[in-house]
Every structure is written in structure tokens, then in C-alpha cells.
Design a protein around this motif. Structure first.
Motif, PDB file in Angstrom:
ATOM      1  N   ASP A 175      15.330  41.843  42.711  1.00  0.00           N
ATOM      2  CA  ASP A 175      15.540  41.999  44.267  1.00  0.00           C
ATOM      3  C   ASP A 175      15.266  43.248  44.814  1.00  0.00           C
ATOM      4  N   LYS A 185      21.684  36.408  43.408  1.00  0.00           N
ATOM      5  CA  LYS A 185      20.437  35.418  43.210  1.00  0.00           C
ATOM      6  C   LYS A 185      20.015  35.755  41.701  1.00  0.00           C
ATOM      7  N   GLN A 192      25.861  38.595  50.485  1.00  0.00           N
ATOM      8  CA  GLN A 192      24.829  38.799  51.905  1.00  0.00           C
ATOM      9  C   GLN A 192      25.779  38.801  53.031  1.00  0.00           C
ATOM     10  N   LEU A 219      14.979  37.988  50.249  1.00  0.00           N
ATOM     11  CA  LEU A 219      16.013  36.912  50.393  1.00  0.00           C
ATOM     12  C   LEU A 219      15.454  36.072  51.712  1.00  0.00           C
TER      13      LEU A 219
END
Length: 696
Positions: free
Chosen positions: A217, A52, A518, A556
Motif C-alpha cells: 500500500d 489490507k 483507516q 484504498l
């Protein structure tokens, strides 16, 4: 693929030296050219290839600055509001600074931090000359992370007066005399002060890059050379050295433990408590004095290449002996403490004794380099567990419990291979990349290595690879999951060697751990954020507010995709009502388990107290009530430390006392593991006479 986790940090113990109360300013640190280049290259990779991507702009710059400041002063005890105002005035320029390869902003912040440490510790030591009035009713804030920054010097001084008073009271309640308290605290504050004189530009850069990467992140990270080497060691479970666990104590690098079979232990020349005061390379190299040298630097001097010689100038633990120089030949050291190990628990089950094999796995390790080279005997978690399962089979156990508590993950391939040992051939986990492409990762083992009853014990510290394994066992209906909800890390990281990207001939830039995908369970859900929910819950000691994916402000969200095509290997869900019923009935009559429940509740209540009294009588009443509660128990060896608070911090006790406390914790009854084993015994009992797992 190499996976590492942001919540697992590296602690650098720093050795002190003697300073008077009047000290000069700490050295002003400046960025190195290679660091600025590494930051710029990292930014290019992060903005292009992250799962992301987050643009490096003014908004991210402010987040980076805030995170960097928080890493330096999390309790808001060092900086004044005026410092913060000055720092934030340039916070929006971080993005431009990284692109322009100019890191003066974070280094200037760190230099102010180092000076504040010196100032505050000097002030704290000055307070020790006075006496404190413990009859006054006042309190001290334990957690100030959400409090305003002190506005003035007098306000900050008041915060530190209360902190020092609180430290003094802890020691006083532990029975220490005033003179001993002054000596202990003066030494404590002096050690903290002196760290400001040992910081290097690498420390600043590592902290700054950590603030940058985790602003993208929670599990993106940067590794300098030392962090990268330590990660490799944790995955290989081996290093080349002398086989001694070292610790900084009072400015000396001290031997805490000798690794069985290592050069130090086999030589008989080194003993626990010995202090290393010099290190030389080779048979004739000059022995360099290392008293007061940072522990991480001494460790690097002692490690080296296999079959090479290192010479140590040693001051024996027995103060009556003079120092001596010894020679040791470095060798490969296996870190067996982090390897899978087994035990067999005998569980009383409705009048009969069942034998439950327990395999404890601290990390999903794999020697990546040896595997790449085609070494048929490379070390890995799944290979070790397969051997242990074979041994447990021969020992005729009735069931197997896999203990993954505090296992933060590791190799993805190992999580897949470990799952195959229990379910055989089939999909284990799904991955979705940044472009939305989904791949199914499967194990190809034709038949499981263990087809009997299985349980998996998890807690809040069980993350990533641990969650992949536990989720697969649960989705396949293969075994019962017991414990706390897991961490909730459902992202995939890869490690990029920045020197390879830049075509550097020598190591210079370090490595970037980058989130690229992911995880999703075979049932289509993700472990991200929510983790794995156990089938049977057990109490825990962790704080979900501070440990777990949900504690991150930029985690996330949970998501779902299509399930993979898989066939259940069992139907554990049908047994859960009976397993739960038996568990509830058993623990109601288990005094040790109920004591654990009480202690967990007490710990939670203590955590939620953001302030602590500085009144001696109030604190004494609290201690008296606690002592009475513990005295009322007939048995106290139930998994939690029962020793009273001695007011001391790490390295302030004698080495023998530290080791004794560590051994007491190891030998304490593990009520959670015992109950999890009992649940597996129940599972074995209920499965008798029905279809075995793996058949339908």
C-alpha cells in the motif's frame, strides 16, 4: 503511535571526486545477510498484520520488480528493452527469494543500473566535444515514463543526444558562453556518473524494500538505520550535534547555515561557506579526511552524544586562509524552522483594520521518547500552538488562521490535541482496524483555548494529521477551511522495530512502517482518497496527477461508517455564501491575486506539455512572450519566483546566489495566506453581533 508518509523522501547528497572520461566499472554490490533476514521478517509481518494484507506471491513479485525498475529509471532513459526483458524473466521469483533470504535478483538489477549510469554519463560527456545546430526544428520528450524502452543502442544514444542538447540550450538561452556551458555540463554529468561509485548495499536494500512495501500500500514503508534516525529527529525537532546545516558542493561538505545558539555559532569558529575536510572524535582522535565522502556519512560523523567533543579540519570560505582544526562540544540542537510560529497580519476590512494571528505549522511533531519517560516539558506541536494562542490572545487579535500548507502530518495524538484547542472536549477522529473494530479518539480539554474566529489554510501537500484537524474543524462548524483539496491520506501507520521482534541485542534489521487502520471523520466519512474539500477554494501550484492519494495505483477506496456522537461548536456553513461573495469581489480587484492565478494556469500548461522544442528561435520567442507578460505588471512580488531560468541545477550556483534566491522566496508576498487571513477577517465581521462559536 508514529506516523510517517511515503511521499516525503530522504535525499542523500553524494560528493564527487575526479574521474577521467575512461572509467572502470562501478563496484558490484551484494546483499548482506542481515538485509535478507530483515526482508523475510518484514514479509511475515506484512502478510499477517497489514490493514489490507496482500499475499507475497508471483503476482506481487511482478509488481515489486516493476516498481523497483521504475524507481531506478523513471524516464526510461537508461535501460534497453533487452535489459527489461532479462529483469522480468526472473520477476515472478521475488517472493520465493525473500522467503529463502536470497536477494541476488534486486541486487543484480541494481548493478546493471549503476553500470548504465556510468555508460550514459560517459556518453553525455563525449557529446560536449561537438557543437549543436539549434536552427533544426526538433523536440525532446520531457516525460518518458509512459514511453517504450529504447530498443537499441542507437535509439538510446539519440535520446541522450537530445537531452544534452536541451541542457545546452537552457544555458545558452540564459546567456552562457559555449566554454562555460561545456564546463558546467561536463561537471554536472561527471557528478552523476560518480554517484555510481559511492552506492552501498544499504542504498540498494532501501530502494528494494521501498518497492516491496509500497506495492502493498502507498504508505507502508521500510526504514533503515539512517532513515529511522532522521524520522525521529523530525518528530522531536531536535538532535545532538554542532548546529550547522551542511551541503555537498563540489566534493566538499560545506556549511550552508549556522543554527542560532548552537555550538558552531556560539564558538565563532565556523562560518557560512567554510568547507569541512576532516572529522575527528574526541580531544585526541585521529582526524579522518572526508573530501569526496558522502554527505550523509559526514553528518553521522559530526553528530554524537551530548557534551562530547568533535574536531573539524576546516578550509575557510576565504580562500586566502589556510585550513585549521577546531574543537566543538556537541549539544542538543532545536530545529526551530520546523516548529510552530506566529505572525500578525493587519487586514483592511470595510474601512477598519483587523488583526489576524497566523500560526504556521510545518509538521505535527512530538517527542515520543520524552513523553514516554514522563518528561513534563516534552516538545510537541499542540503545546507550542497553545502557547502561541495565549500570546495572540494577549495581543488582541480578531481571528486566528492555522496554515497547514505542505504539512504532511505526523503524530495522531497531536492532531487530536490541536483540535481540542479549538473545539474543547469531544470526539475528533474515528479509527477502523483490520477486523472492522471502530474506536473513537477524543480530546478531553474542558474548554477550547481559542473560541474566536478560525480559519484553516490547506493545499495538496496537507496530509493525514493535517486532514484530521481540518476535517474536525469543518465537521464541528468551528471555522472556515480555505485552499486546495488536501492530499487524501486516510490511513494509520505504526512503526515496528524489527530488532525488537527478532530479539536482536544490537540494531541490525531496521524498522517497518505498517498500515494498521483507516481514519474516519466524526461525520462518518473518510479523508481517504478524497481528502478534505475546502469551503472556499484558492488556486494552487500542485499537480493532482502526481501529488495526492489518487495518484497511487493501489490506494484504498473512499468509505463511510456511522457518525460519532458530537455536538457542533458553530455554524460556519450559514456564513459561507457571504464569505464566498466577499472573497470573489475582493480577489477580482486584487492584482497580485490575479497574477498568481495567471501564473498557476501557466504552470499547469507547462506541465501538460510533454515535449519541449530544441529550436533556439522558438524557445526565444517563448521567453520573450513571458518577459513581456511580466513586464506589463506593475507589481511582481506576489509569491512566485520571478527570476529568469539560469539553466543551472542544485549546487551549480554559488552559495551566496543560492542563499539570495532562498531569501527572495521567503520574502515574496504570500497572496494565498493574505487572502485566507482576509477571509478570517470577514468571518470575524460576520460573527460580530451573533452567537459566538461554542454557544448555540
Amino acid at each position: 503511535m508514529r506516523i510517517h508518509y511515503g511521499f516525503l523522501g530522504i535525499f542523500l547528497a553524494i560528493a564527487p571526486s575526479a574521474y577521467a572520461l575512461e572509467v572502470g566499472p562501478p563496484p558490484a554490490l551484494a546483499p548482506l545477510q542481515g538485509q535478507a533476514q530483515a526482508a523475510h521478517l518484514s514479509a511475515q509481518l506484512l502478510t499477517r498484520y497489514a490493514y489490507k494484507p496482500v499475499p507475497l506471491n508471483d503476482a506481487l513479485s511482478v509488481k515489486i520488480t516493476n516498481r523497483f525498475i521504475k524507481s531506478l529509471d523513471p524516464d526510461r532513459m537508461l535501460f534497453l528493452q533487452a535489459d527489461i526483458d532479462k529483469f522480468m524473466a526472473g520477476s515472478a521469483r521475488i517472493d520465493d527469494a525473500i522467503v529463502q533470504e536470497d536477494l541476488d535478483i534486486p541486487f543484480s538489477i541494481f548493478n546493471v543500473y549503476a553500470q548504465r549510469v556510468v555508460d550514459r554519463m560517459t556518453y553525455a560527456r563525449s557529446l560536449l566535444k561537438q557543437n549543436f545546430d539549434f536552427s533544426v526544428r526538433e523536440s525532446y520528450s520531457l516525460l518518458r515514463d509512459e514511453e517504450p524502452w529504447p530498443q537499441s543502442e542507437p535509439e538510446r544514444n539519440e535520446l541522450w543526444r537530445k537531452r544534452v542538447k536541451g541542457d545546452w540550450l537552457r544555458l545558452k538561452l540564459a546567456g552562457k558562453a559555449d566554454a562555460a556551458i561545456r564546463e558546467t555540463l561536463d561537471k554536472r554529468y561527471q557528478n552523476i556518473l560518480e554517484r555510481a561509485y559511492t552506492y552501498k548495499s544499504d542504498d540498494v536494500f532501501q530502494s528494494f524494500m521501498g518497492a516491496y512495501t509500497t506495492s502493498v500500500d502507498p504508505h507502508t514503508d521500510y526504514f533503515g538505520a539512517a532513515a529511522s534516525a532522521n524520522f525521529d529527529i523530525s518528530m522531536k525537532l531536535s538532535l545532538v550535534g554542532i548546529g550547522a546545516v551542511l551541503q555537498e558542493r563540489d566534493g566538499y561538505t560545506t556549511v550552508r547555515e549556522l543554527v542560532p545558539g548552537g555550538p558552531a555559532q556560539l564558538s565563532g569558529k565556523l562560518a557560512v561557506g567554510d568547507r569541512i575536510i576532516g572529522v575527528g572524535q574526541g580531544e585526541n582522535g585521529t582526524v579522518k579526511e572526508v573530501v569526496g565522502t558522502r554527505l550523509d556519512e559526514v553528518v553521522q560523523m559530526i553528530r554524537g552524544t551530548k557534551d562530547s567533543v568533535v574536531r573539524l579540519d576546516v578550509l575557510p570560505a576565504d580562500a586566502g586562509e589556510s585550513h585549521r582544526v577546531i574543537s566543538l562540544v556537541r549539544d542538543k540542537i532545536s530545529l526551530e524552522k520546523q516548529a510552530a510560529k506566529k505572525a500578525i497580519l493587519s487586514v483592511e476590512d470595510r474601512g477598519a483594520a483587523r488583526r489576524i494571528g497566523v500560526i504556521t505549522l510545518p509538521v505535527f511533531y512530538e517527542d515520543f521518547e520524552a513523553r514516554r519517560k514522563g518528561d513534563k516539558d516534552y516538545r510537541s506541536a499542540s503545546r507550542d500552538v497553545a502557547k502561541l494562542l495565549g500570546e495572540l490572545k494577549r495581543e488582541n487579535v480578531d481571528g486566528v488562521l492555522i496554515d497547514l500548507r505542505d504539512n504532511g502530518g505526523g503524530s495522531l495524538a497531536e492532531a487530536i490535541d490541536l483540535t481540542g484547542l479549538f473545539v474543547g472536549k469531544g470526539p475528533v477522529v474515528q479509527q477502523r482496524d483490520a477486523e472492522g473494530k471502530v474506536e473513537v479518539e477524543s480530546d478531553d480539554l474542558s474548554a477550547p483555548a481559542w473560541a474566536g474566529p478560525v480559519g484553516v489554510l490547506i493545499n495538496r501537500g496537507s496530509a493525514s494529521a493535517s486532514e484530521i484537524f481540518a476535517a474536525a474543524i469543518q465537521d464541528y462548524g468551528r471555522g472556515v477551511i480555505v485552499g486546495e483539496p488536501s492530499f487524501g491520506k486516510g490511513t494509520v501507520q505504526t512503526v515496528i522495530n524489527l530488532d525488537n521482534v527478532a530479539h536482536n541485542s544490537k540494531p541490525k534489521f531496521g524498522e517497518l512502517k505498517l498500515t494498521i487502520a483507516q481514519f474516519f471523520r466524526v461525520d462518518g466519512g473518510t479523508t481517504q482518497l478524497r481528502g478534505v474539500t475546502p469551503d472556499i477554494s484558492l488556486p494552487g501550484l500542485s499537480d493532482p496527477k502526481t501529488l495526492g492519494e489518487a495518484s497511487y495505483d493501489n490506494a484504498l477506496p473512499w468509505a463511510q461508517i456511522k457518525p460519532a456522537k458530537y455536538t457542533a461548536a458553530g455554524n460556519i456553513a450559514a456564513l459561507l455564501p457571504q464569505l464566498e461573495s466577499r472573497h470573489d469581489a475582493r480577489v477580482q480587484n486584487d492584482r497580485n491575486f490575479q497574477h498568481f492565478v495567471e501564473d498557476a494556469a501557466e504552470l499547469k500548461a507547462q506541465r501538460e506539455k510533454r515535449v519541449i522544442s530544441l529550436n533556439e528561435s522558438e524557445r526565444q520567442n517563448e521567453l520573450t512572450a513571458l518577459a513581456a507578460r511580466l513586464k506589463a505588471r506593475e507589481q511582481t512580488n506576489d509569491g512566485l519566483a520571478r527570476s529568469g531560468d539560469d539553466g543551472l541545477e542544485a549546487n551549480e550556483r554559488s552559495l551566496s546566489a543560492d542563499i539570495a534566491m532562498e531569501n527572495a522566496r521567503k520574502n515574496a508576498k504570500d497572496v494565498l495566506q493574505n487572502e485566507a487571513a482576509s477571509i478570517v477577517a470577514d468571518e470575524a465581521d460576520l460573527l460580530e453581533g451573533t452567537s459566538k462559536p461554542g454557544t448555540r
